[in-house]
Design a protein around this motif. Sequence first.
Motif, PDB file in Angstrom:
ATOM      1  N   ALA A 205       0.828  -1.217   0.000  1.00 48.41           N
ATOM      2  CA  ALA A 205       0.000   0.000   0.000  1.00 48.41           C
ATOM      3  C   ALA A 205       0.862   1.268   0.000  1.00 48.41           C
ATOM      4  N   LEU A 206       2.077   1.151   0.540  1.00 50.97           N
ATOM      5  CA  LEU A 206       2.971   2.324   0.593  1.00 50.97           C
ATOM      6  C   LEU A 206       3.657   2.603  -0.740  1.00 50.97           C
ATOM      7  N   LEU A 207       3.849   1.532  -1.547  1.00 49.52           N
ATOM      8  CA  LEU A 207       4.660   1.656  -2.765  1.00 49.52           C
ATOM      9  C   LEU A 207       3.999   2.570  -3.795  1.00 49.52           C
ATOM     10  N   LYS A 208       4.774   3.514  -4.287  1.00 52.66           N
ATOM     11  CA  LYS A 208       4.311   4.358  -5.396  1.00 52.66           C
ATOM     12  C   LYS A 208       5.216   4.033  -6.575  1.00 52.66           C
ATOM     13  N   GLN A 209       4.642   3.392  -7.614  1.00 50.88           N
ATOM     14  CA  GLN A 209       5.448   2.933  -8.742  1.00 50.88           C
ATOM     15  C   GLN A 209       5.061   3.644 -10.032  1.00 50.88           C
ATOM     16  N   GLY A 210       6.053   3.761 -10.927  1.00 52.93           N
ATOM     17  CA  GLY A 210       5.785   4.303 -12.260  1.00 52.93           C
ATOM     18  C   GLY A 210       5.153   3.225 -13.135  1.00 52.93           C
ATOM     19  N   ASP A 211       5.187   3.440 -14.469  1.00 51.15           N
ATOM     20  CA  ASP A 211       4.535   2.456 -15.345  1.00 51.15           C
ATOM     21  C   ASP A 211       5.522   1.786 -16.304  1.00 51.15           C
ATOM     22  N   THR A 212       6.840   1.813 -15.954  1.00 48.97           N
ATOM     23  CA  THR A 212       7.829   1.108 -16.785  1.00 48.97           C
ATOM     24  C   THR A 212       8.042  -0.290 -16.220  1.00 48.97           C
ATOM     25  N   VAL A 213       7.568  -1.289 -16.942  1.00 49.84           N
ATOM     26  CA  VAL A 213       7.680  -2.677 -16.461  1.00 49.84           C
ATOM     27  C   VAL A 213       8.742  -3.403 -17.286  1.00 49.84           C
ATOM     28  N   LEU A 214       9.791  -3.877 -16.612  1.00 49.47           N
ATOM     29  CA  LEU A 214      10.870  -4.595 -17.304  1.00 49.47           C
ATOM     30  C   LEU A 214      10.704  -6.107 -17.148  1.00 49.47           C
ATOM     31  N   THR A 215      11.323  -6.851 -18.073  1.00 50.58           N
ATOM     32  CA  THR A 215      11.359  -8.316 -17.946  1.00 50.58           C
ATOM     33  C   THR A 215      12.492  -8.687 -16.989  1.00 50.58           C
ATOM     34  N   GLU A 216      12.498  -9.957 -16.558  1.00 49.67           N
ATOM     35  CA  GLU A 216      13.581 -10.427 -15.675  1.00 49.67           C
ATOM     36  C   GLU A 216      14.948 -10.195 -16.324  1.00 49.67           C
ATOM     37  N   GLU A 217      15.021 -10.511 -17.626  1.00 45.56           N
ATOM     38  CA  GLU A 217      16.306 -10.377 -18.329  1.00 45.56           C
ATOM     39  C   GLU A 217      16.769  -8.914 -18.359  1.00 45.56           C
ATOM     40  N   GLN A 218      15.825  -8.007 -18.616  1.00 43.25           N
ATOM     41  CA  GLN A 218      16.178  -6.580 -18.654  1.00 43.25           C
ATOM     42  C   GLN A 218      16.649  -6.087 -17.277  1.00 43.25           C
ATOM     43  N   VAL A 219      15.967  -6.568 -16.235  1.00 42.44           N
ATOM     44  CA  VAL A 219      16.369  -6.193 -14.865  1.00 42.44           C
ATOM     45  C   VAL A 219      17.781  -6.703 -14.585  1.00 42.44           C
ATOM     46  N   ARG A 220      18.012  -7.969 -14.931  1.00 47.47           N
ATOM     47  CA  ARG A 220      19.328  -8.587 -14.668  1.00 47.47           C
ATOM     48  C   ARG A 220      20.438  -7.816 -15.385  1.00 47.47           C
ATOM     49  N   ASP A 221      20.197  -7.465 -16.648  1.00 46.28           N
ATOM     50  CA  ASP A 221      21.200  -6.703 -17.408  1.00 46.28           C
ATOM     51  C   ASP A 221      21.486  -5.364 -16.729  1.00 46.28           C
ATOM     52  N   ARG A 222      20.440  -4.694 -16.289  1.00 42.40           N
ATOM     53  CA  ARG A 222      20.622  -3.386 -15.640  1.00 42.40           C
ATOM     54  C   ARG A 222      21.450  -3.507 -14.366  1.00 42.40           C
ATOM     55  N   VAL A 223      21.101  -4.522 -13.570  1.00 44.03           N
ATOM     56  CA  VAL A 223      21.782  -4.705 -12.283  1.00 44.03           C
ATOM     57  C   VAL A 223      23.255  -5.060 -12.509  1.00 44.03           C
ATOM     58  N   LEU A 224      23.518  -5.997 -13.419  1.00 43.36           N
ATOM     59  CA  LEU A 224      24.899  -6.433 -13.657  1.00 43.36           C
ATOM     60  C   LEU A 224      25.732  -5.314 -14.291  1.00 43.36           C
ATOM     61  N   ASP A 225      25.118  -4.555 -15.187  1.00 46.86           N
ATOM     62  CA  ASP A 225      25.841  -3.421 -15.789  1.00 46.86           C
ATOM     63  C   ASP A 225      26.236  -2.410 -14.711  1.00 46.86           C
ATOM     64  N   ALA A 226      25.324  -2.159 -13.784  1.00 42.92           N
ATOM     65  CA  ALA A 226      25.600  -1.196 -12.710  1.00 42.92           C
ATOM     66  C   ALA A 226      26.754  -1.680 -11.832  1.00 42.92           C
ATOM     67  N   VAL A 227      26.724  -2.988 -11.493  1.00 38.58           N
ATOM     68  CA  VAL A 227      27.777  -3.550 -10.629  1.00 38.58           C
ATOM     69  C   VAL A 227      29.127  -3.516 -11.352  1.00 38.58           C
ATOM     70  N   ALA A 228      29.125  -3.873 -12.638  1.00 40.12           N
ATOM     71  CA  ALA A 228      30.383  -3.863 -13.411  1.00 40.12           C
ATOM     72  C   ALA A 228      30.946  -2.448 -13.497  1.00 40.12           C
TER      73      ALA A 228
END
Length: 709
Positions: A623-646
């Motif tokens: 109920a607290l979460l305020k989210q936008g409307d950009t929904v990514l796939t698991e693969e897109q999320v994984r790429d984003r996270v790994l790119d950030a860490v690298a």
Amino acid sequence: MSTTAELLKGAAELFPDEVVTQAHVRHLDLPAGAGRFALITLDNGHDHTKPTTVGPQSLANLNAALDQVEKEAAEGSIVGVGVTGKPFIFAVGADLKGVELLKQHSDALAIGKGGHDVFKRLSGLAVPTFAYYNGAAMGGGVEIGLHCAYRTVSKAIPAFSLPEVFLGLVPGWGGCTILPNLIGAEKAVSVVIENSLNQNKQLKGGQVFDLGIADAIFEGADFLEQSLIWTASVLKGETVVERPDVDRGEAWDAAVAKGRLVADSKVHGAAPAAYRALDIIEAAKDGDLQKGFDAEDQALADLIMGGELRSGIYAFNLVQKRGKRPAGAPDKSLARPVTKVGVVGAGLMASQLALLFLRRLEVPVVLTDIDQERVDKGVGYVHAEIEKLLGKGRINQDKANRLKALVSGVLDKAEGFADADFVIEAVFEEMSVKQKVFAEVEAVAPAHAILATNTSSLSVSEMASKLKHPERVVGFHFFNPVAILPLLEIVRGEQTDEASLATAFGVAKKLKKTAVLTKDAPAFVVNRILTRFMGEIQNVIDEGTPVATAEKAVEPLGLPMSPLVLLELVGPAIGLHVSETLNRAFPERFTVSPNLKAVVEAGKRGFYVYDSGRPELDPEVAALLKQGDTVLTEEQVRDRVLDAVAEEIGLMLEEGVVAEAQDIDLCLITGAGWPFHLGGITPYLDREGVSERVNGKPFLAPGVASVPA
């Protein structure tokens, strides 16, 4: 077809630096007139600090010893053959340094086949064979014994295991095939899969006997003598070894299915070794040993040529070697003795630190806090933990009394710290609070005393900046739980001198911690990488990706827990605090999540509730979460996270936060429990092409955590 000798000769040529194990044959007359007996002792000529390993030349030596005893058995000049090890060590398995050098699938296959061909001869002799597990036995060492008809074990053995799956291999010289046929699939799965994936858990002698791996158990002091008396009674028919029937029905299938669930929960399908081992155990149900050995050879060769094993060996070497010789540590002769320790604070973290210093250094430890109630609570915690150790038999009454007498608490820092050599603070994570504490300590502690801070993200240099002697301030960042996680980030402030740093490293070694030297940069190593990792997960949730998708996206990494479960363990308020610290330092890369802020302000301890026993999104949090409307796939999320860490790791190495990428991996393995099969993180980023995509180059040279070119 190549003979075993030819196979081993070829393998030995690939590995010229092998520490070779000899297989000495001596003859003795068994007690009670039971006959002449051949005893093979495995010994590499070094003391127990260099355990006996099994490389190609060592296998060839055992093969030659078996040539001799096979002839004697056929002639009838001996009644049996035994195998044992040098003092304290039976044998600790294949020599991993040799495995690292293999470049061809055919060479890897030869190693597997060579081991089987030699070990199989033990079960093929014309007389009964006995293994006497006198000391540490792992991997191939355990498997030598499995090929014998009978086994005894010493009560004094501290470590017995089949650790291959932990490293990214399978027990490939009979372990996956013989063990379930000896003790049943359920117990075998526990040893091969569960213990390995449970941080390479070791068995003690008593457990080896209870599992049915050994047929008899004797005290360490006269172990070989008692084993030989027992051997004589077996050969004379006075002792009959009876083993329970193995259930080859549904119980076998259930054990394998349970093993798959364990593997899924630990590595989420991300590393193949556990699944390959389970396939072989599953197929071993029909008792066809040769078919099992062939499958072990194939799995061994495939895995040796795969990235996970190379990452596993790399991780093993980091922890065993680099972890014991920290990069950049000053000359240890500069270190000053520490005969008394002060701890500022008496909360849970401070009390855990007091207990650790007390147990490892066995010197007086004094806690201080702002009121007597807190001081008493801190000392009480330490006393209660000592009582627990006493109750478990880990220490005796005398030691418990001595430790309790060494810990005390006072309100007055002058009284507590006037003769302390090392004072560590574990107070509230706020710069002004820590500066005030250090000013008070500096006023009363001796001129040589080290002032250490357990800060997780604040600048050590700034903390020391208002002191008369900033050169003696050092960052000493532990990870929670202190007793379990080995990492200690030792932070060099801008003015920290060599003697203070050397003393810090000396103390770390006595505390039995893995110390890594880090520059005084925001959040140091682990928290900086984890915050960037978690920050990216939080960003995609804030932008509109469902929580479950974001969490599931990183499952293939096989991390010990999901990001939001980790956040719960750390505490959302601490997570928020570190992200705010890093946001101030690097606003372009570190965000402060408004949703995380809302969760903290609502006083929630995490995103989940566990009403069903499984984590489910807390309706109040949802109920607290305020989210936008950009929904990514698991693969897109994984790429984003790994790119950030690298990207973050690349920047940290450019800034010189640590000496090399190896130190980043060592920190993540020992401070955050990141898996061995990833090699920490950089080998995985290299293997998946992320390093190249983000930074234009890999973190590690070819062959460091991959198959040599």
